[in-house]
Scaffold this motif. Sequence first.
Motif, short mmCIF file in Angstrom:
data_model
loop_
_atom_site.label_atom_id
_atom_site.label_comp_id
_atom_site.label_asym_id
_atom_site.label_seq_id
_atom_site.Cartn_x
_atom_site.Cartn_y
_atom_site.Cartn_z
N GLU A 138 -9.20 52.55 5.00
CA GLU A 138 -8.15 51.64 5.46
C GLU A 138 -6.87 52.40 5.77
O GLU A 138 -6.16 52.08 6.74
N VAL B 99 -7.35 53.96 9.11
CA VAL B 99 -7.20 52.96 10.18
C VAL B 99 -5.72 52.71 10.46
O VAL B 99 -5.29 52.65 11.63
N TYR C 173 -9.88 45.93 9.29
CA TYR C 173 -10.53 47.03 8.57
C TYR C 173 -12.05 46.91 8.62
O TYR C 173 -12.76 47.91 8.77
#
Length: 736
Positions: free
Chosen positions: A525, A528, A544
């Motif tokens: 995450e 990302v 996510y």
Amino acid sequence: MDTAYIGKSRKRVDGVKKVTGTATYVGEFKPNGLVHGYVVNSTIANGKIVAIHTDKAKLIEGVLEIFTHENLPEDLVHNVDYTDPLSPPGHPFRPLYNDNILYNGQPIALVVAESFELARYAAGLVEVEYQVEECSTDIMKNRDSATSEGVEDTAPNRGNPELAFTNAEVQIDVEYSQPRHYHNPMEPHVSIAEWDVDNKSFKIYDKVQGVNSSQKYICGIFNLNSEKVQILSPFVGGGFGSGLRPQYQLFLAAMAARELHRPVKVSLTRKQMFSFGHRPACIQNTQLGASKEGKLESIIHKAYGETSKFEKYNETIVDWSGMMYCCDHVKLEYELIPVNVYTPMDMRAPGGATGMFALECAMDELAVKANIDPLEFRLINYANKDQNEDKPYSSKELKECYRQAAEHFGWHQRQTKTIEKKDDTVLVGYGMATGCWEAMQQKSSAKAVLDSSGKLVVSSSTADIGTGTYTVMSQIAAETLGVSMMDVQFDLGDTSMPKAPIEGGSWTVSSVGSAVKAVCIKIKEQLVDLAKVSSNENLDEVSYDEVSCADGELVLPNGKSINIKKILKKAALDKIEAENTLEPEERQEQYSCYAHSCVMVEVNVDKDLGMITVPRVTSAIAGGRIINPKTAESQILGAITWGIGMALEEEGMIDDRNGRIMNANLAEYHMAVHADVQQLDVLFVEEHDDIVNPLGAKGLGEIGIVGVASAIANAVYDATGKRVRNLPITLDKILV
């Protein structure tokens, strides 16, 4: 680069270190100034120390100190309750606490010297005078002292089992028993303690199945905060439950190190490995009743377990009988018999291996009496939900275990006569049994650090007792982040790392593995989020969950991918890290979570000599998602081998006159060896479970032993026509 690792056989990542001798076990650490402690053990089982003479030993040059109850440092808070919720509860034995002797082999002195050999020699010069009192170690002789005080409640009774048993068309009323068993991992217990005088803190290397367990114990005794006690245990040479609690050498090493201001190593000899804990001896009375068609109508199961005089050790023995099969009338009882031994302790599948032995042998006896095939008899009484708690199973593929085991073994093609001659001298028999063990998830934490070179370091203070923890955690981390296993390092066995439960109960993969997966998802995450800032792709609306990881890249919903190392480079970051704690989901409370198995065996019995061999075993396991089939199979093979030993060989023998263990060595304490092991076949039955934990894995350390001893006992009856209900099944019991 293929980064799909879960479910694939992988060699142990620590394998090279182990076979080349570069894996450093606890006893191999050598801090500067190390001295050695040797334990003196009592030779009586009940009484008091009248006098302990250490003068001769202290005259030996190189002997630094001899600790006894007479010079135990007064400031030690040495009555700590052991209340770690994930370790066995109660009051662990307190070495050198006073002059009372509670069992034969009790540590009564510690000789500390410049070398192990010197300490051992000096220990032989310590003379002890005792006031000897009567002792008793045999639960058969002490059944009248059985008590329910301090005993955990069994699963609730249901129906009217006594009346149902009386009215049943087919009945058995039998008693089973088994002796005490001793753990005996290859690596004896050892502790090396260093005391920092300035910081008033400990650094301790300890052979244990959970470093947090030892930390809590030392903090309680020495009245220290956890920041002042670091426990390390990077490699463990087997545990089987003997390291779930800290053993007495830990306290002795820490005490001596603090008093002498020198690092102290205390290692136990093989004989001393018999002086703490064991699988308790047990007596089980079982009454089963069924209709002529084979439908169970009554189950009455009462167990008497062994415990010490100073602590109540409970096992879940009879509950399996109430859970496993459909029956409306069930009565379960469990009592303890205190005797002059050390408190028993958990040993591989504690309670389950014992209770399922009696249940599965009784089921076989009842099936034979009803003239029904033992496998068919179990299918007639198959339970689709937990009968004790009236809950559905999170998953249960036991019927498929039955089917696959029977097909592989050739169960339906076997000869069904009670005695089937292979030739003039050998009798052949076939037996089967069901196995069951809990599939639990515990609260666990993990940390992950990903650096700009693509190296991923994941850590948790769990243990690897030879099960393959290093390997499977590396597999989970590598696949979750889509990186090569070559770039993953998993660290464990250090209290400075995120907390994890003891390695036991078959819950390490489900607990720590789930935490490792969760913390790697947190790293994903972060990647990302960084990619949203630095990437040319429009990722603002991408969640996510829509992004996956593979081949060292983030894979976007549109099929494009972004290299992980480039993300960190663009962000000008040397590394990113995350720490996470994962607890079981509340919905698990609505289900019963168990692994299941079917064990089928063939035995050969020498007609004239009564000697038993086990030429083949088939074990079909439904254990959820199998993370690494190679290490998983290894777990089951080891458990089957232990089951063979449990059925035919293992027996701790105690002289009831003085409580002395008579076969406290590996020559006379018989265990299964290579010559006892022939064809062992392990089948993993596909089982999907999205409830038991985020990985869907159930753990395999215990399930492999449950049912093996009973399947062998049933096969021995099939071969000889003789029911041997008291383990081990030795040739004298066959020839009688």
